[in-house]
Design an enzyme around this catalytic site. Sequence first.
Site, PDB file in Angstrom:
ATOM      1  N   CYS A 132      -0.506   4.100   2.141  1.00 49.02           N
ATOM      2  CA  CYS A 132      -0.282   3.980   3.595  1.00 49.02           C
ATOM      3  C   CYS A 132       1.178   4.252   3.946  1.00 49.02           C
ATOM      4  CB  CYS A 132      -0.615   2.571   4.083  1.00 49.02           C
ATOM      5  SG  CYS A 132      -2.077   1.858   3.363  1.00 49.02           S
ATOM      6  N   ASP A 133       2.110   3.723   3.161  1.00 52.43           N
ATOM      7  CA  ASP A 133       3.512   3.695   3.588  1.00 52.43           C
ATOM      8  C   ASP A 133       4.448   4.589   2.775  1.00 52.43           C
ATOM      9  OD1 ASP A 133       2.759   1.796   5.456  1.00 52.43           O
ATOM     10  OD2 ASP A 133       3.071   0.132   4.070  1.00 52.43           O
ATOM     11  N   CYS A 153       0.826  -1.208   0.000  1.00 53.63           N
ATOM     12  CA  CYS A 153       0.000   0.000   0.000  1.00 53.63           C
ATOM     13  C   CYS A 153       0.865   1.265   0.000  1.00 53.63           C
ATOM     14  CB  CYS A 153      -0.931  -0.005   1.209  1.00 53.63           C
ATOM     15  SG  CYS A 153      -1.918   1.502   1.346  1.00 53.63           S
TER      16      CYS A 153
END
Length: 308
Positions: free
Chosen positions: A135-136, A132
């Site tokens: 997200c990261d 992701c």
Amino acid sequence: MKYDVAIIGAGPGGLSAAVYAARGGLKTVVFEKGVVGGQIVLTAEVENYPGFAESLSGFELIDKMKKQVEKFKAEIKEEEVKAIGLEGLCKIIETSSGTYRAKSVILATGAHPRKLNVPGEEKYTGRGVSYCATCDGALYRDKIVAVVGGGDSAVEEAMFLTRFAKKVYLIHRRDQLRAVKILQERAFKNNKIEIIWDTVIQGIDGGEQLEKLHLYNRKTEEFKTLKIDGLFVYVGIIPNNELIESRIDLNEHGFIITDEEMHTNIPGIYAAGDIVDKPLRQVVTAAGEGATAAFSAEKWIQEHIDKF
Ligand code: NAP
């Protein structure tokens, strides 16, 4: 409690079905075992959903859909569906918290990211390997990252990562990308992206954190090591079909086969979204299928109303 429609999965397909079913006057429930929104909430920018010329995040789009579902009074229950049984035409839905009855079911369980299945992948997941970018990605400011895959997701997320990383390698196993042309052109023009063609990842390596990839070029048959700080895996999706595998007709890749009314092979069970066997996986197609499934379910209930 008997519902007219039970929708399994609260991604764009399920939420769109809920809007249409509830607005059509059907008593509607949506079951979601994880986060409302499905895979799209992991997307930083949605720029091809009609009506939003200013792109918005997947999270923002889902928030709007959820509010619309609530406006029409469909219930959203955060419960995992464990089994679906049949009692005549009626569907029995067993969840983590109870048993529900519904006249019809819409399966919108979606899909999840495919893993690479190479040595080191499991060990370094969360320590440099991610599925992701939204997200990261921000963790890799001024670092070097790689994205593996050649589809829309890989190319889109590689581009997104250039906002943070100083260099993004896109590692693809062939000499042509699968992604749509507009995305390919953007990637080719982006000077932070370097495409490594014809190459597969054979191993993911490092100490406590990911440090390097072991690569193999399928054309030149050369092996090489690539030093990176992060690896983002975008090599396709796997349908979430565990619930229904044995009774619903699936294609050879495990996606549900429907007719044009989104009906499965079981009377009164419909499908919508990424779980469906189809050529185009987009929020807009999921929304269209959800609407069609709800419309078809309503028609089917009316036709069989004296049999419940
Ligand atoms: P995809 O289209 O199935 O592409 C998967 C990519 O990963 C392919 O390039 C494939 O290579 C590669 N691959 C598969 N297994 C691999 C392995 N073991 N090792 C290395 N490479 C591997 O999947 P996706 O990109 O996740 O997209 C899924 C669906 O969502 C698609 O229908 C896509 O169009 C849609 N989507 C649309 C958008 C958008 O329009 N904005 C964004 C994201 C996703 P080959 O090419 O050699 O097969």
